[in-house]
Each structure stands twice: as structure tokens, then as C-alpha cells.
Design a protein around this motif. Structure first.
Motif, short mmCIF file in Angstrom:
data_model
loop_
_atom_site.label_atom_id
_atom_site.label_comp_id
_atom_site.label_asym_id
_atom_site.label_seq_id
_atom_site.Cartn_x
_atom_site.Cartn_y
_atom_site.Cartn_z
N LEU A 143 11.52 16.80 -19.52
CA LEU A 143 11.56 16.39 -18.12
C LEU A 143 11.39 14.88 -17.99
CD1 LEU A 143 9.43 19.23 -16.46
CD2 LEU A 143 11.92 19.03 -16.57
N GLU A 144 10.46 14.33 -18.74
CA GLU A 144 10.24 12.88 -18.70
C GLU A 144 11.47 12.14 -19.23
OE1 GLU A 144 5.40 12.76 -19.41
OE2 GLU A 144 6.76 13.02 -21.12
N GLU B 258 14.21 12.20 -16.55
CA GLU B 258 13.94 11.27 -15.46
C GLU B 258 14.25 9.83 -15.86
OE1 GLU B 258 10.35 10.27 -12.27
OE2 GLU B 258 9.91 11.39 -14.10
N SER C 281 10.81 27.61 -14.50
CA SER C 281 10.27 26.70 -13.48
C SER C 281 10.52 25.24 -13.89
CB SER C 281 8.78 26.93 -13.28
OG SER C 281 8.07 26.70 -14.50
N TYR C 282 10.46 24.97 -15.21
CA TYR C 282 10.76 23.62 -15.70
C TYR C 282 12.26 23.31 -15.55
CZ TYR C 282 6.14 23.74 -17.90
OH TYR C 282 4.80 23.82 -18.13
N LYS D 91 14.31 24.37 -13.22
CA LYS D 91 14.58 24.00 -11.83
C LYS D 91 14.15 22.56 -11.56
CE LYS D 91 12.55 27.66 -9.96
NZ LYS D 91 12.11 28.62 -8.91
N GLN D 92 13.04 22.16 -12.15
CA GLN D 92 12.59 20.78 -11.97
C GLN D 92 13.56 19.80 -12.64
OE1 GLN D 92 8.50 20.22 -13.12
NE2 GLN D 92 8.53 18.02 -12.75
N ALA D 93 14.07 20.18 -13.83
CA ALA D 93 15.03 19.32 -14.54
C ALA D 93 16.33 19.17 -13.75
CB ALA D 93 15.31 19.91 -15.92
N ARG E 193 16.60 19.28 -10.54
CA ARG E 193 16.32 18.37 -9.43
C ARG E 193 16.30 16.92 -9.89
NH1 ARG E 193 12.61 22.49 -7.78
NH2 ARG E 193 10.89 21.39 -8.81
N LEU E 194 15.92 16.70 -11.16
CA LEU E 194 15.87 15.34 -11.70
C LEU E 194 17.26 14.82 -12.10
CD1 LEU E 194 12.65 15.63 -13.91
CD2 LEU E 194 12.92 14.27 -11.82
#
Length: 518
Positions: A63-64, A67, A88-89, A91-93, A95-96
Motif C-alpha cells: 500500500l505504501e 501511494e 480490505s487492503y 480495496k484500499q489499494a 482507492r490509492l
């Protein structure tokens, strides 16, 4: 394509590399075991196309990494490797800025191929969004093509140099694609997308729009790559890309290789006809025999004109319509050229309009028939043409039969004479002499039976034939006026507007507006 695989598991990295190598031969693959090392490699290789990365890694997680890369290098496509419990990770990725994800447990060659395809699409779309002016430049070149095709003996070298100084008449391959709109993208975006896709493959290509629906691609390098690319399969995949990214289908396409520069103009015109032919008859391949102007095809059109003339001379409207319907069916069976079918249908259509009893006294009838006839022109498929032609024939027959007049032999003979001599200087005295009647008596008889005076009827017939010439020829308005019996062009324009509500030029422009435009 340059790809970076990031995972702290050595076996996963090796397995991923193997799948990538199986999916495409021309890949440069880099590896990193954590996000920090991966970021260093990205900074050293800013031309990266794709990063495939795990999420949970030491030093810097996926994820980092996502970003940081998206902030510094937004043109790089990122695909996330995920386990079932990582969603859940994921979905965050997304969004990034990650483009997609692959489940590790189900990872196979198809997933990798899809990832490569999405990376290519992502790069094209990103490039398009940062090239706002290139589309208009590509569109401007379509005018050069239309001018080149319109000028006899135009210089091929000058034309190609105007398109792109790097294009050469030698080893020139040309591809034409007919798009089926509507599209979610504009034509400029589609041109850019095709050009970028070909350039990505190392092919120097120039793309332009001949019309809004027809794209022409000039390419010099295809022969060099012929050992690895088959034109049909390659442009089949390009067509699939257009459908995915632009939301429109490639209805037909054709390709050719130009051996001599002098052949370019002639071959381009033949290719455009072939492209229309393929779409019209829903063919993938066109046999040269299908395109030839054979004797049976020529006989078919000659027979149609004779049958129509014989039927209309005796007001046999049903027989005339049957002959026209039969011509359409048989011309399709013989694979006649769509332009030829359209030309003879238009000629006969205006002859039917001229013979329709309702036209003489009701201008709205002419307008309705004229619109129905115009709706039959420039249609992409034989099914659409057949349906539109049937609507015109049905409406004409309904009017003609319901308004059929019982004409005396003298008036019927007058109509036949007018049809044969409308283009000449024709007077009521000539007509009276032809049927051996007194001039005044014939004038009264004609108006009583036809519901319109001789002069008004003659002018209406001449204007209907003028509409036919405007639709089917490239004659000047002065020439059309002369060919339809008007000695003065100003008088021709005055009568044309009185009958149709438009000047000849306005009528021509309105007909042209129905054709595909560049």
C-alpha cells in the motif's frame, strides 16, 4: 514492456516471472523483495509499464509502495497480489490508484495476460489524457487524404510526406477500419489510441479519419515485423481493443500492401469500396469474383430499366414495383456492388415518383416520397437497405393504386411523349401535333384528366429528374438545368424552389448531410 515484480517470497517471484515469460516474449522483468527496494528500482527505471506487487512485505508494504509510485510516477500501472483475507487492503489499494488485483491462490497465465493487457490500456489512456492537441492534429490530416483521392494523378510522395515526413512509398501497408458507432470516445481519442498502440509495437504508423466512421492507417514497418505478426490476427486484437476502450465495434476492416507508389490512389479507392462491400454483405473475406462487373450483373440493371419503362408506360404500378423488388433480391444474390444497387434504385425511384398520380397535384406527396427515397441511400448493410427500400415501394404503391386515373389514350400518349422528351424544348403545340388534337382542346383535356396544367406538369417532371441527377451525379447545377430542359439556370432555380421548397444547392446540401462525414 518493462515490468517489476515485488514479493518477499522468492518462489512467488519466480512463478510470476515464469507466467509473464509465457504470456509475452518481449518483456523486461525486474524483481524486488520489498517495497523499499522496489521504490529504488522505480526511480532508476521511470519508464516502467507495470508493477505487480504483494501487500504484506517488510520495510515498505504494497500500500505504501502504491501511494508513493502513484504520486511520483502516475503513468505506471499497478496490479496487487492478494490473498483471500487481504481484500480490505485490496480495496484500499484500488482507492490509492491500483488498476486491478490477482488472487495468489488462483493465479494463472490468463490472469497475467489480462494484467498485461490492462497495463497497455492504462498507458494509452494516461497518454491520451496528457495529449489534448494531438487528436485535432490527426483529424486535420483527414483533409489531406480526401484531397488526394479527389485529385486525378495526385503525387503519392507529396501526399505521404505531408502526412508524415518519415512515411515512404516503399513497403507501405495500409489498413482501413469501419467503426460502428455510437462510441464512448471521440474519433480523435480513437485515432490517438490506435496510433499509440501501433507505436508501442514498434510500428511507425499514421492514423487518420477518412470519415467519422472510417479510419485509415498508413504503416511502413509491418513487412519488417511480418515474421511475428499476421495482419488479420494483429488487427483482430486491435479491433478488440477499440471495442473495449472506445465502446464501439469494428464493423469491417481490410488491408493491403502497396508495391508501387503509383498504385496508391487507385488501391485506396478499391479498398474503400471493398470495406463497404464487406460490411454491406457481412463478409470477412471478399472474393475478387464478387467484386467483378460480370455480364449477369450488367444484364440485371439493363433489364430493370426496360421492365420499369414498359410498366410505367401503361400505368402498371404493381408490375413496376415487383420488378424493382426482384432487382434488389437478385442483385444481392449476385453480390452486386452496393453503389451500383443504390444508383439504379435511385434512378428507378425517381421515375416512380414522376409517374405517381398524386405527385402532380400535391407537393407534400413528392416531399414524402423524396424523403423515403433518400432514406435508402448510404446505408451500411443490405438488410437496412432492403427494409428502407420496402418502405418506399410500399408507400409509393399505396398512393399510385389509390389515385390511379382512368386516362384517355390521347393523354396517356402525351405522358409517354413527355417522359421521352422532357429534356428538350417542349411545347403544347408539339404535344397536340403528336396526338393529332387541337391545342386548346388538348390543354383542357390534359388538365381535366391529370388535375394539373401541361406546363405545371412538365416543370414538375423536369424537377423530379433534376433531383435524380443531384442524387446520382456530380454535374454542376447549370449542367443539370440544361439536361432537364431548362435553358435558363435562374428560371430552373425558381421552379425548383417553387416545387421542393428549397433551392437546388440547398437540396444537394441536405442530401449530402445524410452521408457519413469526416
Amino acid at each position: 514492456m518493462k515490468i517489476l515484480v515485488v514479493d518477499d517470497d522468492t518462489l512467488i517471484r519466480k512463478w510470476m516471472t515464469l507466467l509473464l515469460e509465457q504470456s509475452a516474449k518481449t518483456l523486461e522483468i525486474l524483481q524486488a523483495e520489498n517495497g523499499a527496494d522496489a521504490l529504488s528500482l522505480v526511480q532508476e527505471n521511470p519508464d516502467l509499464d507495470l508493477i505487480i506487487t504483494d501487500i504484506k512485505m517488510p520495510l515498505m508494504n504494497g500500500l505504501e509502495l502504491c501511494e508513493c509510485v502513484k504520486r511520483l510516477y502516475p503513468s505506471v500501472c499497478i496490479v496487487i497480489l492478494s490473498s483471500y483475507d487481504d481484500f480490505s487492503y485490496v480495496k484500499q489499494a484500488l482507492r490509492l490508484g491500483a488498476t486491478d488485483y490477482i488472487l495468489k491462490a488462483e493465479m494463472n497465465a490468463e490472469d497475467i495476460a489480462n494484467a498485461l493487457q490492462k497495463a497497455q490500456q492504462f498507458k494509452i489512456q494516461h497518454t491520451l489524457s496528457n495529449m489534448p492537441s494531438q487528436g485535432s492534429q490527426l483529424m486535420d490530416k483527414s483533409l489531406l487524404l480526401q484531397e488526394f483521392l479527389a485529385q486525378p494523378n495526385a503525387s503519392t510522395q507529396t501526399f505521404l510526406f505531408s502526412l508524415d515526413p518519415q512515411l515512404s512509398p516503399q513497403n507501405l501497408s495500409i489498413f482501413l477500419l469501419k467503426l460502428s458507432f455510437p462510441s464512448s470516445a471521440g474519433i480523435s481519442d480513437i485515432l490517438q489510441m490506435i496510433s499509440l498502440t501501433l507505436n508501442e509495437q514498434g510500428l511507425h504508423a499514421v492514423c487518420l479519419a477518412y470519415t467519422r466512421e472510417i479510419i485509415v492507417v498508413f504503416c511502413n514497418n509491418l513487412q519488417q515485423y511480418s515474421h511475428s505478426y499476421d495482419s488479420s490476427s494483429y488487427f483482430g486484437s486491435l479491433s478488440a481493443g477499440i471495442e473495449r476502450q472506445a465502446g464501439c465495434r469494428v464493423a469491417a476492416w481490410t488491408a493491403m500492401y502497396i508495391r508501387q507508389a503509383t498504385q496508391l490512389q487507385d488501391n485506396l479507392n478499391k479498398a474503400l469500396d471493398s470495406l463497404h462491400f464487406k460490411q454491406y454483405y457481412s463478409l470477412n473475406v471478399v472474393d475478387s469474383a464478387q467484386l467483378s462487373d460480370s455480364e449477369p450483373k450488367q444484364f440485371l440493371s439493363m433489364k430493370l430499366l426496360k421492365d420499369i419503362s414498359d410498366a410505367l408506360s401503361h400505368q402498371q404500378f404493381q408490375e413496376a414495383c415487383d420488378a424493382l423488388t426482384q432487382y434488389i433480391e437478385e442483385s444481392h444474390q449476385l453480390f452486386c456492388a452496393p453503389k451500383e444497387i443504390e444508383k439504379y434504385f435511385t434512378v428507378v425511384g425517381y421515375r416512380l415518383i414522376a409517374a405517381c398520380p398524386s405527385v402532380e397535384s400535391d407537393t407534400t406527396v413528392f416531399d414524402r416520397l423524396d424523403r423515403l427515397l433518400s432514406a435508402c441511400l448510404h446505408l451500411p448493410t443490405k438488410e437496412e437497405f432492403t427494409q428502407a427500400a420496402a418502405a418506399f415501394i410500399s408507400y409509393f404503391l399505396k398512393l399510385a393504386v389509390s389515385n390511379r386515373k382512368k386516362l384517355s389514350p390521347s393523354v396517356l400518349s402525351c405522358l409517354q411523349y413527355i417522359d421521352a422528351h422532357y429534356m428538350e424544348k417542349l411545347s403544347l403545340d408539339q404535344l397536340a401535333a403528336h396526338v393529332f388534337l387541337n391545342r386548346t382542346y388538348l390543354s383542357e383535356l390534359f388538365k381535366r384528366e391529370m388535375g394539373i396544367s401541361f406546363n405545371d406538369f412538365l416543370n414538375r417532371q423536369r424537377i423530379i429528374h433534376a433531383c435524380e441527377y443531384i442524387q446520382t451525379s456530380h454535374y454542376s447545377m447549370a449542367k443539370i438545368a440544361e439536361m432537364t430542359g431548362f435553358s435558363d439556370q435562374n428560371y430552373f432555380t425558381k421552379i425548383f424552389k417553387k416545387i421542393t421548397g428549397q433551392t437546388p444547392r440547398q437540396y444537394k446540401n441536405n442530401q449530402t448531410a445524410g452521408q457519413p462525414q469526416a
